[in-house]
Design an enzyme around this catalytic site. Sequence first.
Site, PDB file in Angstrom:
ATOM      1  N   ILE A  27      51.882  25.405  42.747  1.00  0.00           N
ATOM      2  CA  ILE A  27      53.261  25.381  42.254  1.00  0.00           C
ATOM      3  C   ILE A  27      54.184  24.538  43.126  1.00  0.00           C
ATOM      4  O   ILE A  27      54.887  23.641  42.644  1.00  0.00           O
ATOM      5  CB  ILE A  27      53.832  26.810  42.158  1.00  0.00           C
ATOM      6  CG1 ILE A  27      52.926  27.705  41.297  1.00  0.00           C
ATOM      7  CG2 ILE A  27      55.259  26.778  41.624  1.00  0.00           C
ATOM      8  CD1 ILE A  27      52.837  27.284  39.851  1.00  0.00           C
ATOM      9  N   ASP A  28      54.186  24.805  44.425  1.00  0.00           N
ATOM     10  CA  ASP A  28      55.210  24.241  45.305  1.00  0.00           C
ATOM     11  C   ASP A  28      55.256  22.716  45.328  1.00  0.00           C
ATOM     12  O   ASP A  28      56.351  22.138  45.312  1.00  0.00           O
ATOM     13  CB  ASP A  28      55.030  24.773  46.730  1.00  0.00           C
ATOM     14  CG  ASP A  28      55.272  26.268  46.829  1.00  0.00           C
ATOM     15  OD1 ASP A  28      55.626  26.870  45.790  1.00  0.00           O
ATOM     16  OD2 ASP A  28      55.103  26.836  47.915  1.00  0.00           O
ATOM     17  N   HIS A  88      50.455  31.399  44.346  1.00  0.00           N
ATOM     18  CA  HIS A  88      51.770  30.868  43.946  1.00  0.00           C
ATOM     19  C   HIS A  88      52.052  29.526  44.615  1.00  0.00           C
ATOM     20  O   HIS A  88      52.646  28.632  44.024  1.00  0.00           O
ATOM     21  CB  HIS A  88      52.881  31.847  44.312  1.00  0.00           C
ATOM     22  CG  HIS A  88      54.258  31.270  44.099  1.00  0.00           C
ATOM     23  ND1 HIS A  88      54.795  31.088  42.837  1.00  0.00           N
ATOM     24  CD2 HIS A  88      55.171  30.780  44.974  1.00  0.00           C
ATOM     25  CE1 HIS A  88      55.989  30.544  42.943  1.00  0.00           C
ATOM     26  NE2 HIS A  88      56.245  30.350  44.231  1.00  0.00           N
ATOM     27  N   CYS A  89      51.615  29.361  45.857  1.00  0.00           N
ATOM     28  CA  CYS A  89      52.107  28.240  46.654  1.00  0.00           C
ATOM     29  C   CYS A  89      51.490  26.891  46.295  1.00  0.00           C
ATOM     30  O   CYS A  89      52.189  25.969  45.878  1.00  0.00           O
ATOM     31  CB  CYS A  89      51.883  28.533  48.138  1.00  0.00           C
ATOM     32  SG  CYS A  89      52.909  29.881  48.775  1.00  0.00           S
ATOM     33  N   ILE A  90      50.183  26.742  46.478  1.00  0.00           N
ATOM     34  CA  ILE A  90      49.584  25.404  46.388  1.00  0.00           C
ATOM     35  C   ILE A  90      49.660  24.822  44.981  1.00  0.00           C
ATOM     36  O   ILE A  90      49.978  23.642  44.825  1.00  0.00           O
ATOM     37  CB  ILE A  90      48.136  25.424  46.919  1.00  0.00           C
ATOM     38  CG1 ILE A  90      48.137  25.860  48.393  1.00  0.00           C
ATOM     39  CG2 ILE A  90      47.513  24.044  46.812  1.00  0.00           C
ATOM     40  CD1 ILE A  90      46.772  25.938  49.012  1.00  0.00           C
TER      41      ILE A  90
END
Length: 456
Positions: free
Chosen positions: A280-281, A276-278
């Site tokens: 998306i964020d 989810h993080c890299i």
Amino acid sequence: MDAAASNPAPVSEQPVGAVSDLVVLGLGYVGLPLAAEAVSAGLKVTGLDVSGHVVDGLNNAVSHVDDLSSEDVHQMLDRGFTATTDPTCLSTTRTIVICVPTPLSPEGGPDLGAVTSAATSIAAQLQPGTLVILESTTYPGTTEEVVRPLLEKSGLVAGADFHLAFSPERIDPGNPTFGVANTPKVVGGLTPECGEAAAVFYADFVNTVVRARGTREAEMAKLLENTYRHVNIALVNEMAIFCQELGIDLWDSIAAAATKPFGFQPFYPGPGVGGHCIPIDPNYLSYKVKTLGYPFRFVELAQEINGRMPSYVIQRAQELLNDSGLALSRSKVLLLGVTYKADIADQRESPARPVARKLAAKGATLTYHDPHVESWQVDGVDVPRSTDLEQALADADLTILLTDHSEYRPKRLEEYARLLLDTRGVLRRPEPETDSAPGIPAQVRRHAPREGLQVL
């Protein structure tokens, strides 16, 4: 003047008639581990989720996330945890933590639908004295500009009638070392008093609480962490491409650089970025910067480089097959690992899917092996699963290792694979029972021993 700043009346210590210490809104990879840690510290916790399937499973001690087993959920239930789809539980709790998904919209911008829905539900039940914390990753300003106005539709004023804060989640699925309790918790409040209330709350079950100046600084901290990783992964991915052309062993260069005890942190190339993080964020940060009229060139370039890695994997696969007199369109290709990281079942944004899509478009016959994924589809089409790893390696014309699950030992791959493209550097690692030499990272102690085995 801001109502919270102008109103001298302090927020009451707790809602009248509170029957629970915490409601966690959103019981996924972030919310459920948070609830588990709070329960283990003795807090009375209710989990709220819109999915009846998730709620029924949890109330029957069935876990749906990697970091908690069903036995863990059973222990949570024994300690008083309960899950529900009924938002009225929000009216009888001291603290509400929002842990809902924040994906990208089809246009590539922020999708705050789950956050706004959660805030609207809370507003309908909000009581004076409640502490509301947003943990969902988002762009700077969301807590104050989006969540606060929705909550204040209750007639209560943030910072005067209830506390409001942001605390970025730092969950790393599958990490055996760092969890909720021993990962420092960043907290930023709408007012200093809000920040203090949130810090006191987290201190009950988190070892270290770090106070940020406000909600925007806390929101930015999360995006900075993952943008840093995104950009550095893009750097080594681009270096992998031209080092291959120059005949340079990048993995050996990284190992040499990593011996420096200061000023360097090793990052390694791969088939793309997942989770989810890299992926998306950084888009959330880029979106906010663009509202100011500036391009965020670092993020845009990192997205471009990491986004083209699946195509580079296909290029290397074709070259490996061509060198053996085989055509990709007539080859059987085995994909090892389809999750986004090792030894978990989480497939979110896994680069395995675009790799498979490109292979299928070129006519390859695909199978996959993954000990954590029982079935797998690409664009709605089932990809056949192999359960016998050694037989699958022997049957495939080409094996592409995409996720470095611990089951994929170098010796095993070397013995059974005909052709192998290793995108994770597994062939450069020692076997688990072998000690690496002092000062040399285990990641790069070995070298591929024969032709037909290549590392990205």
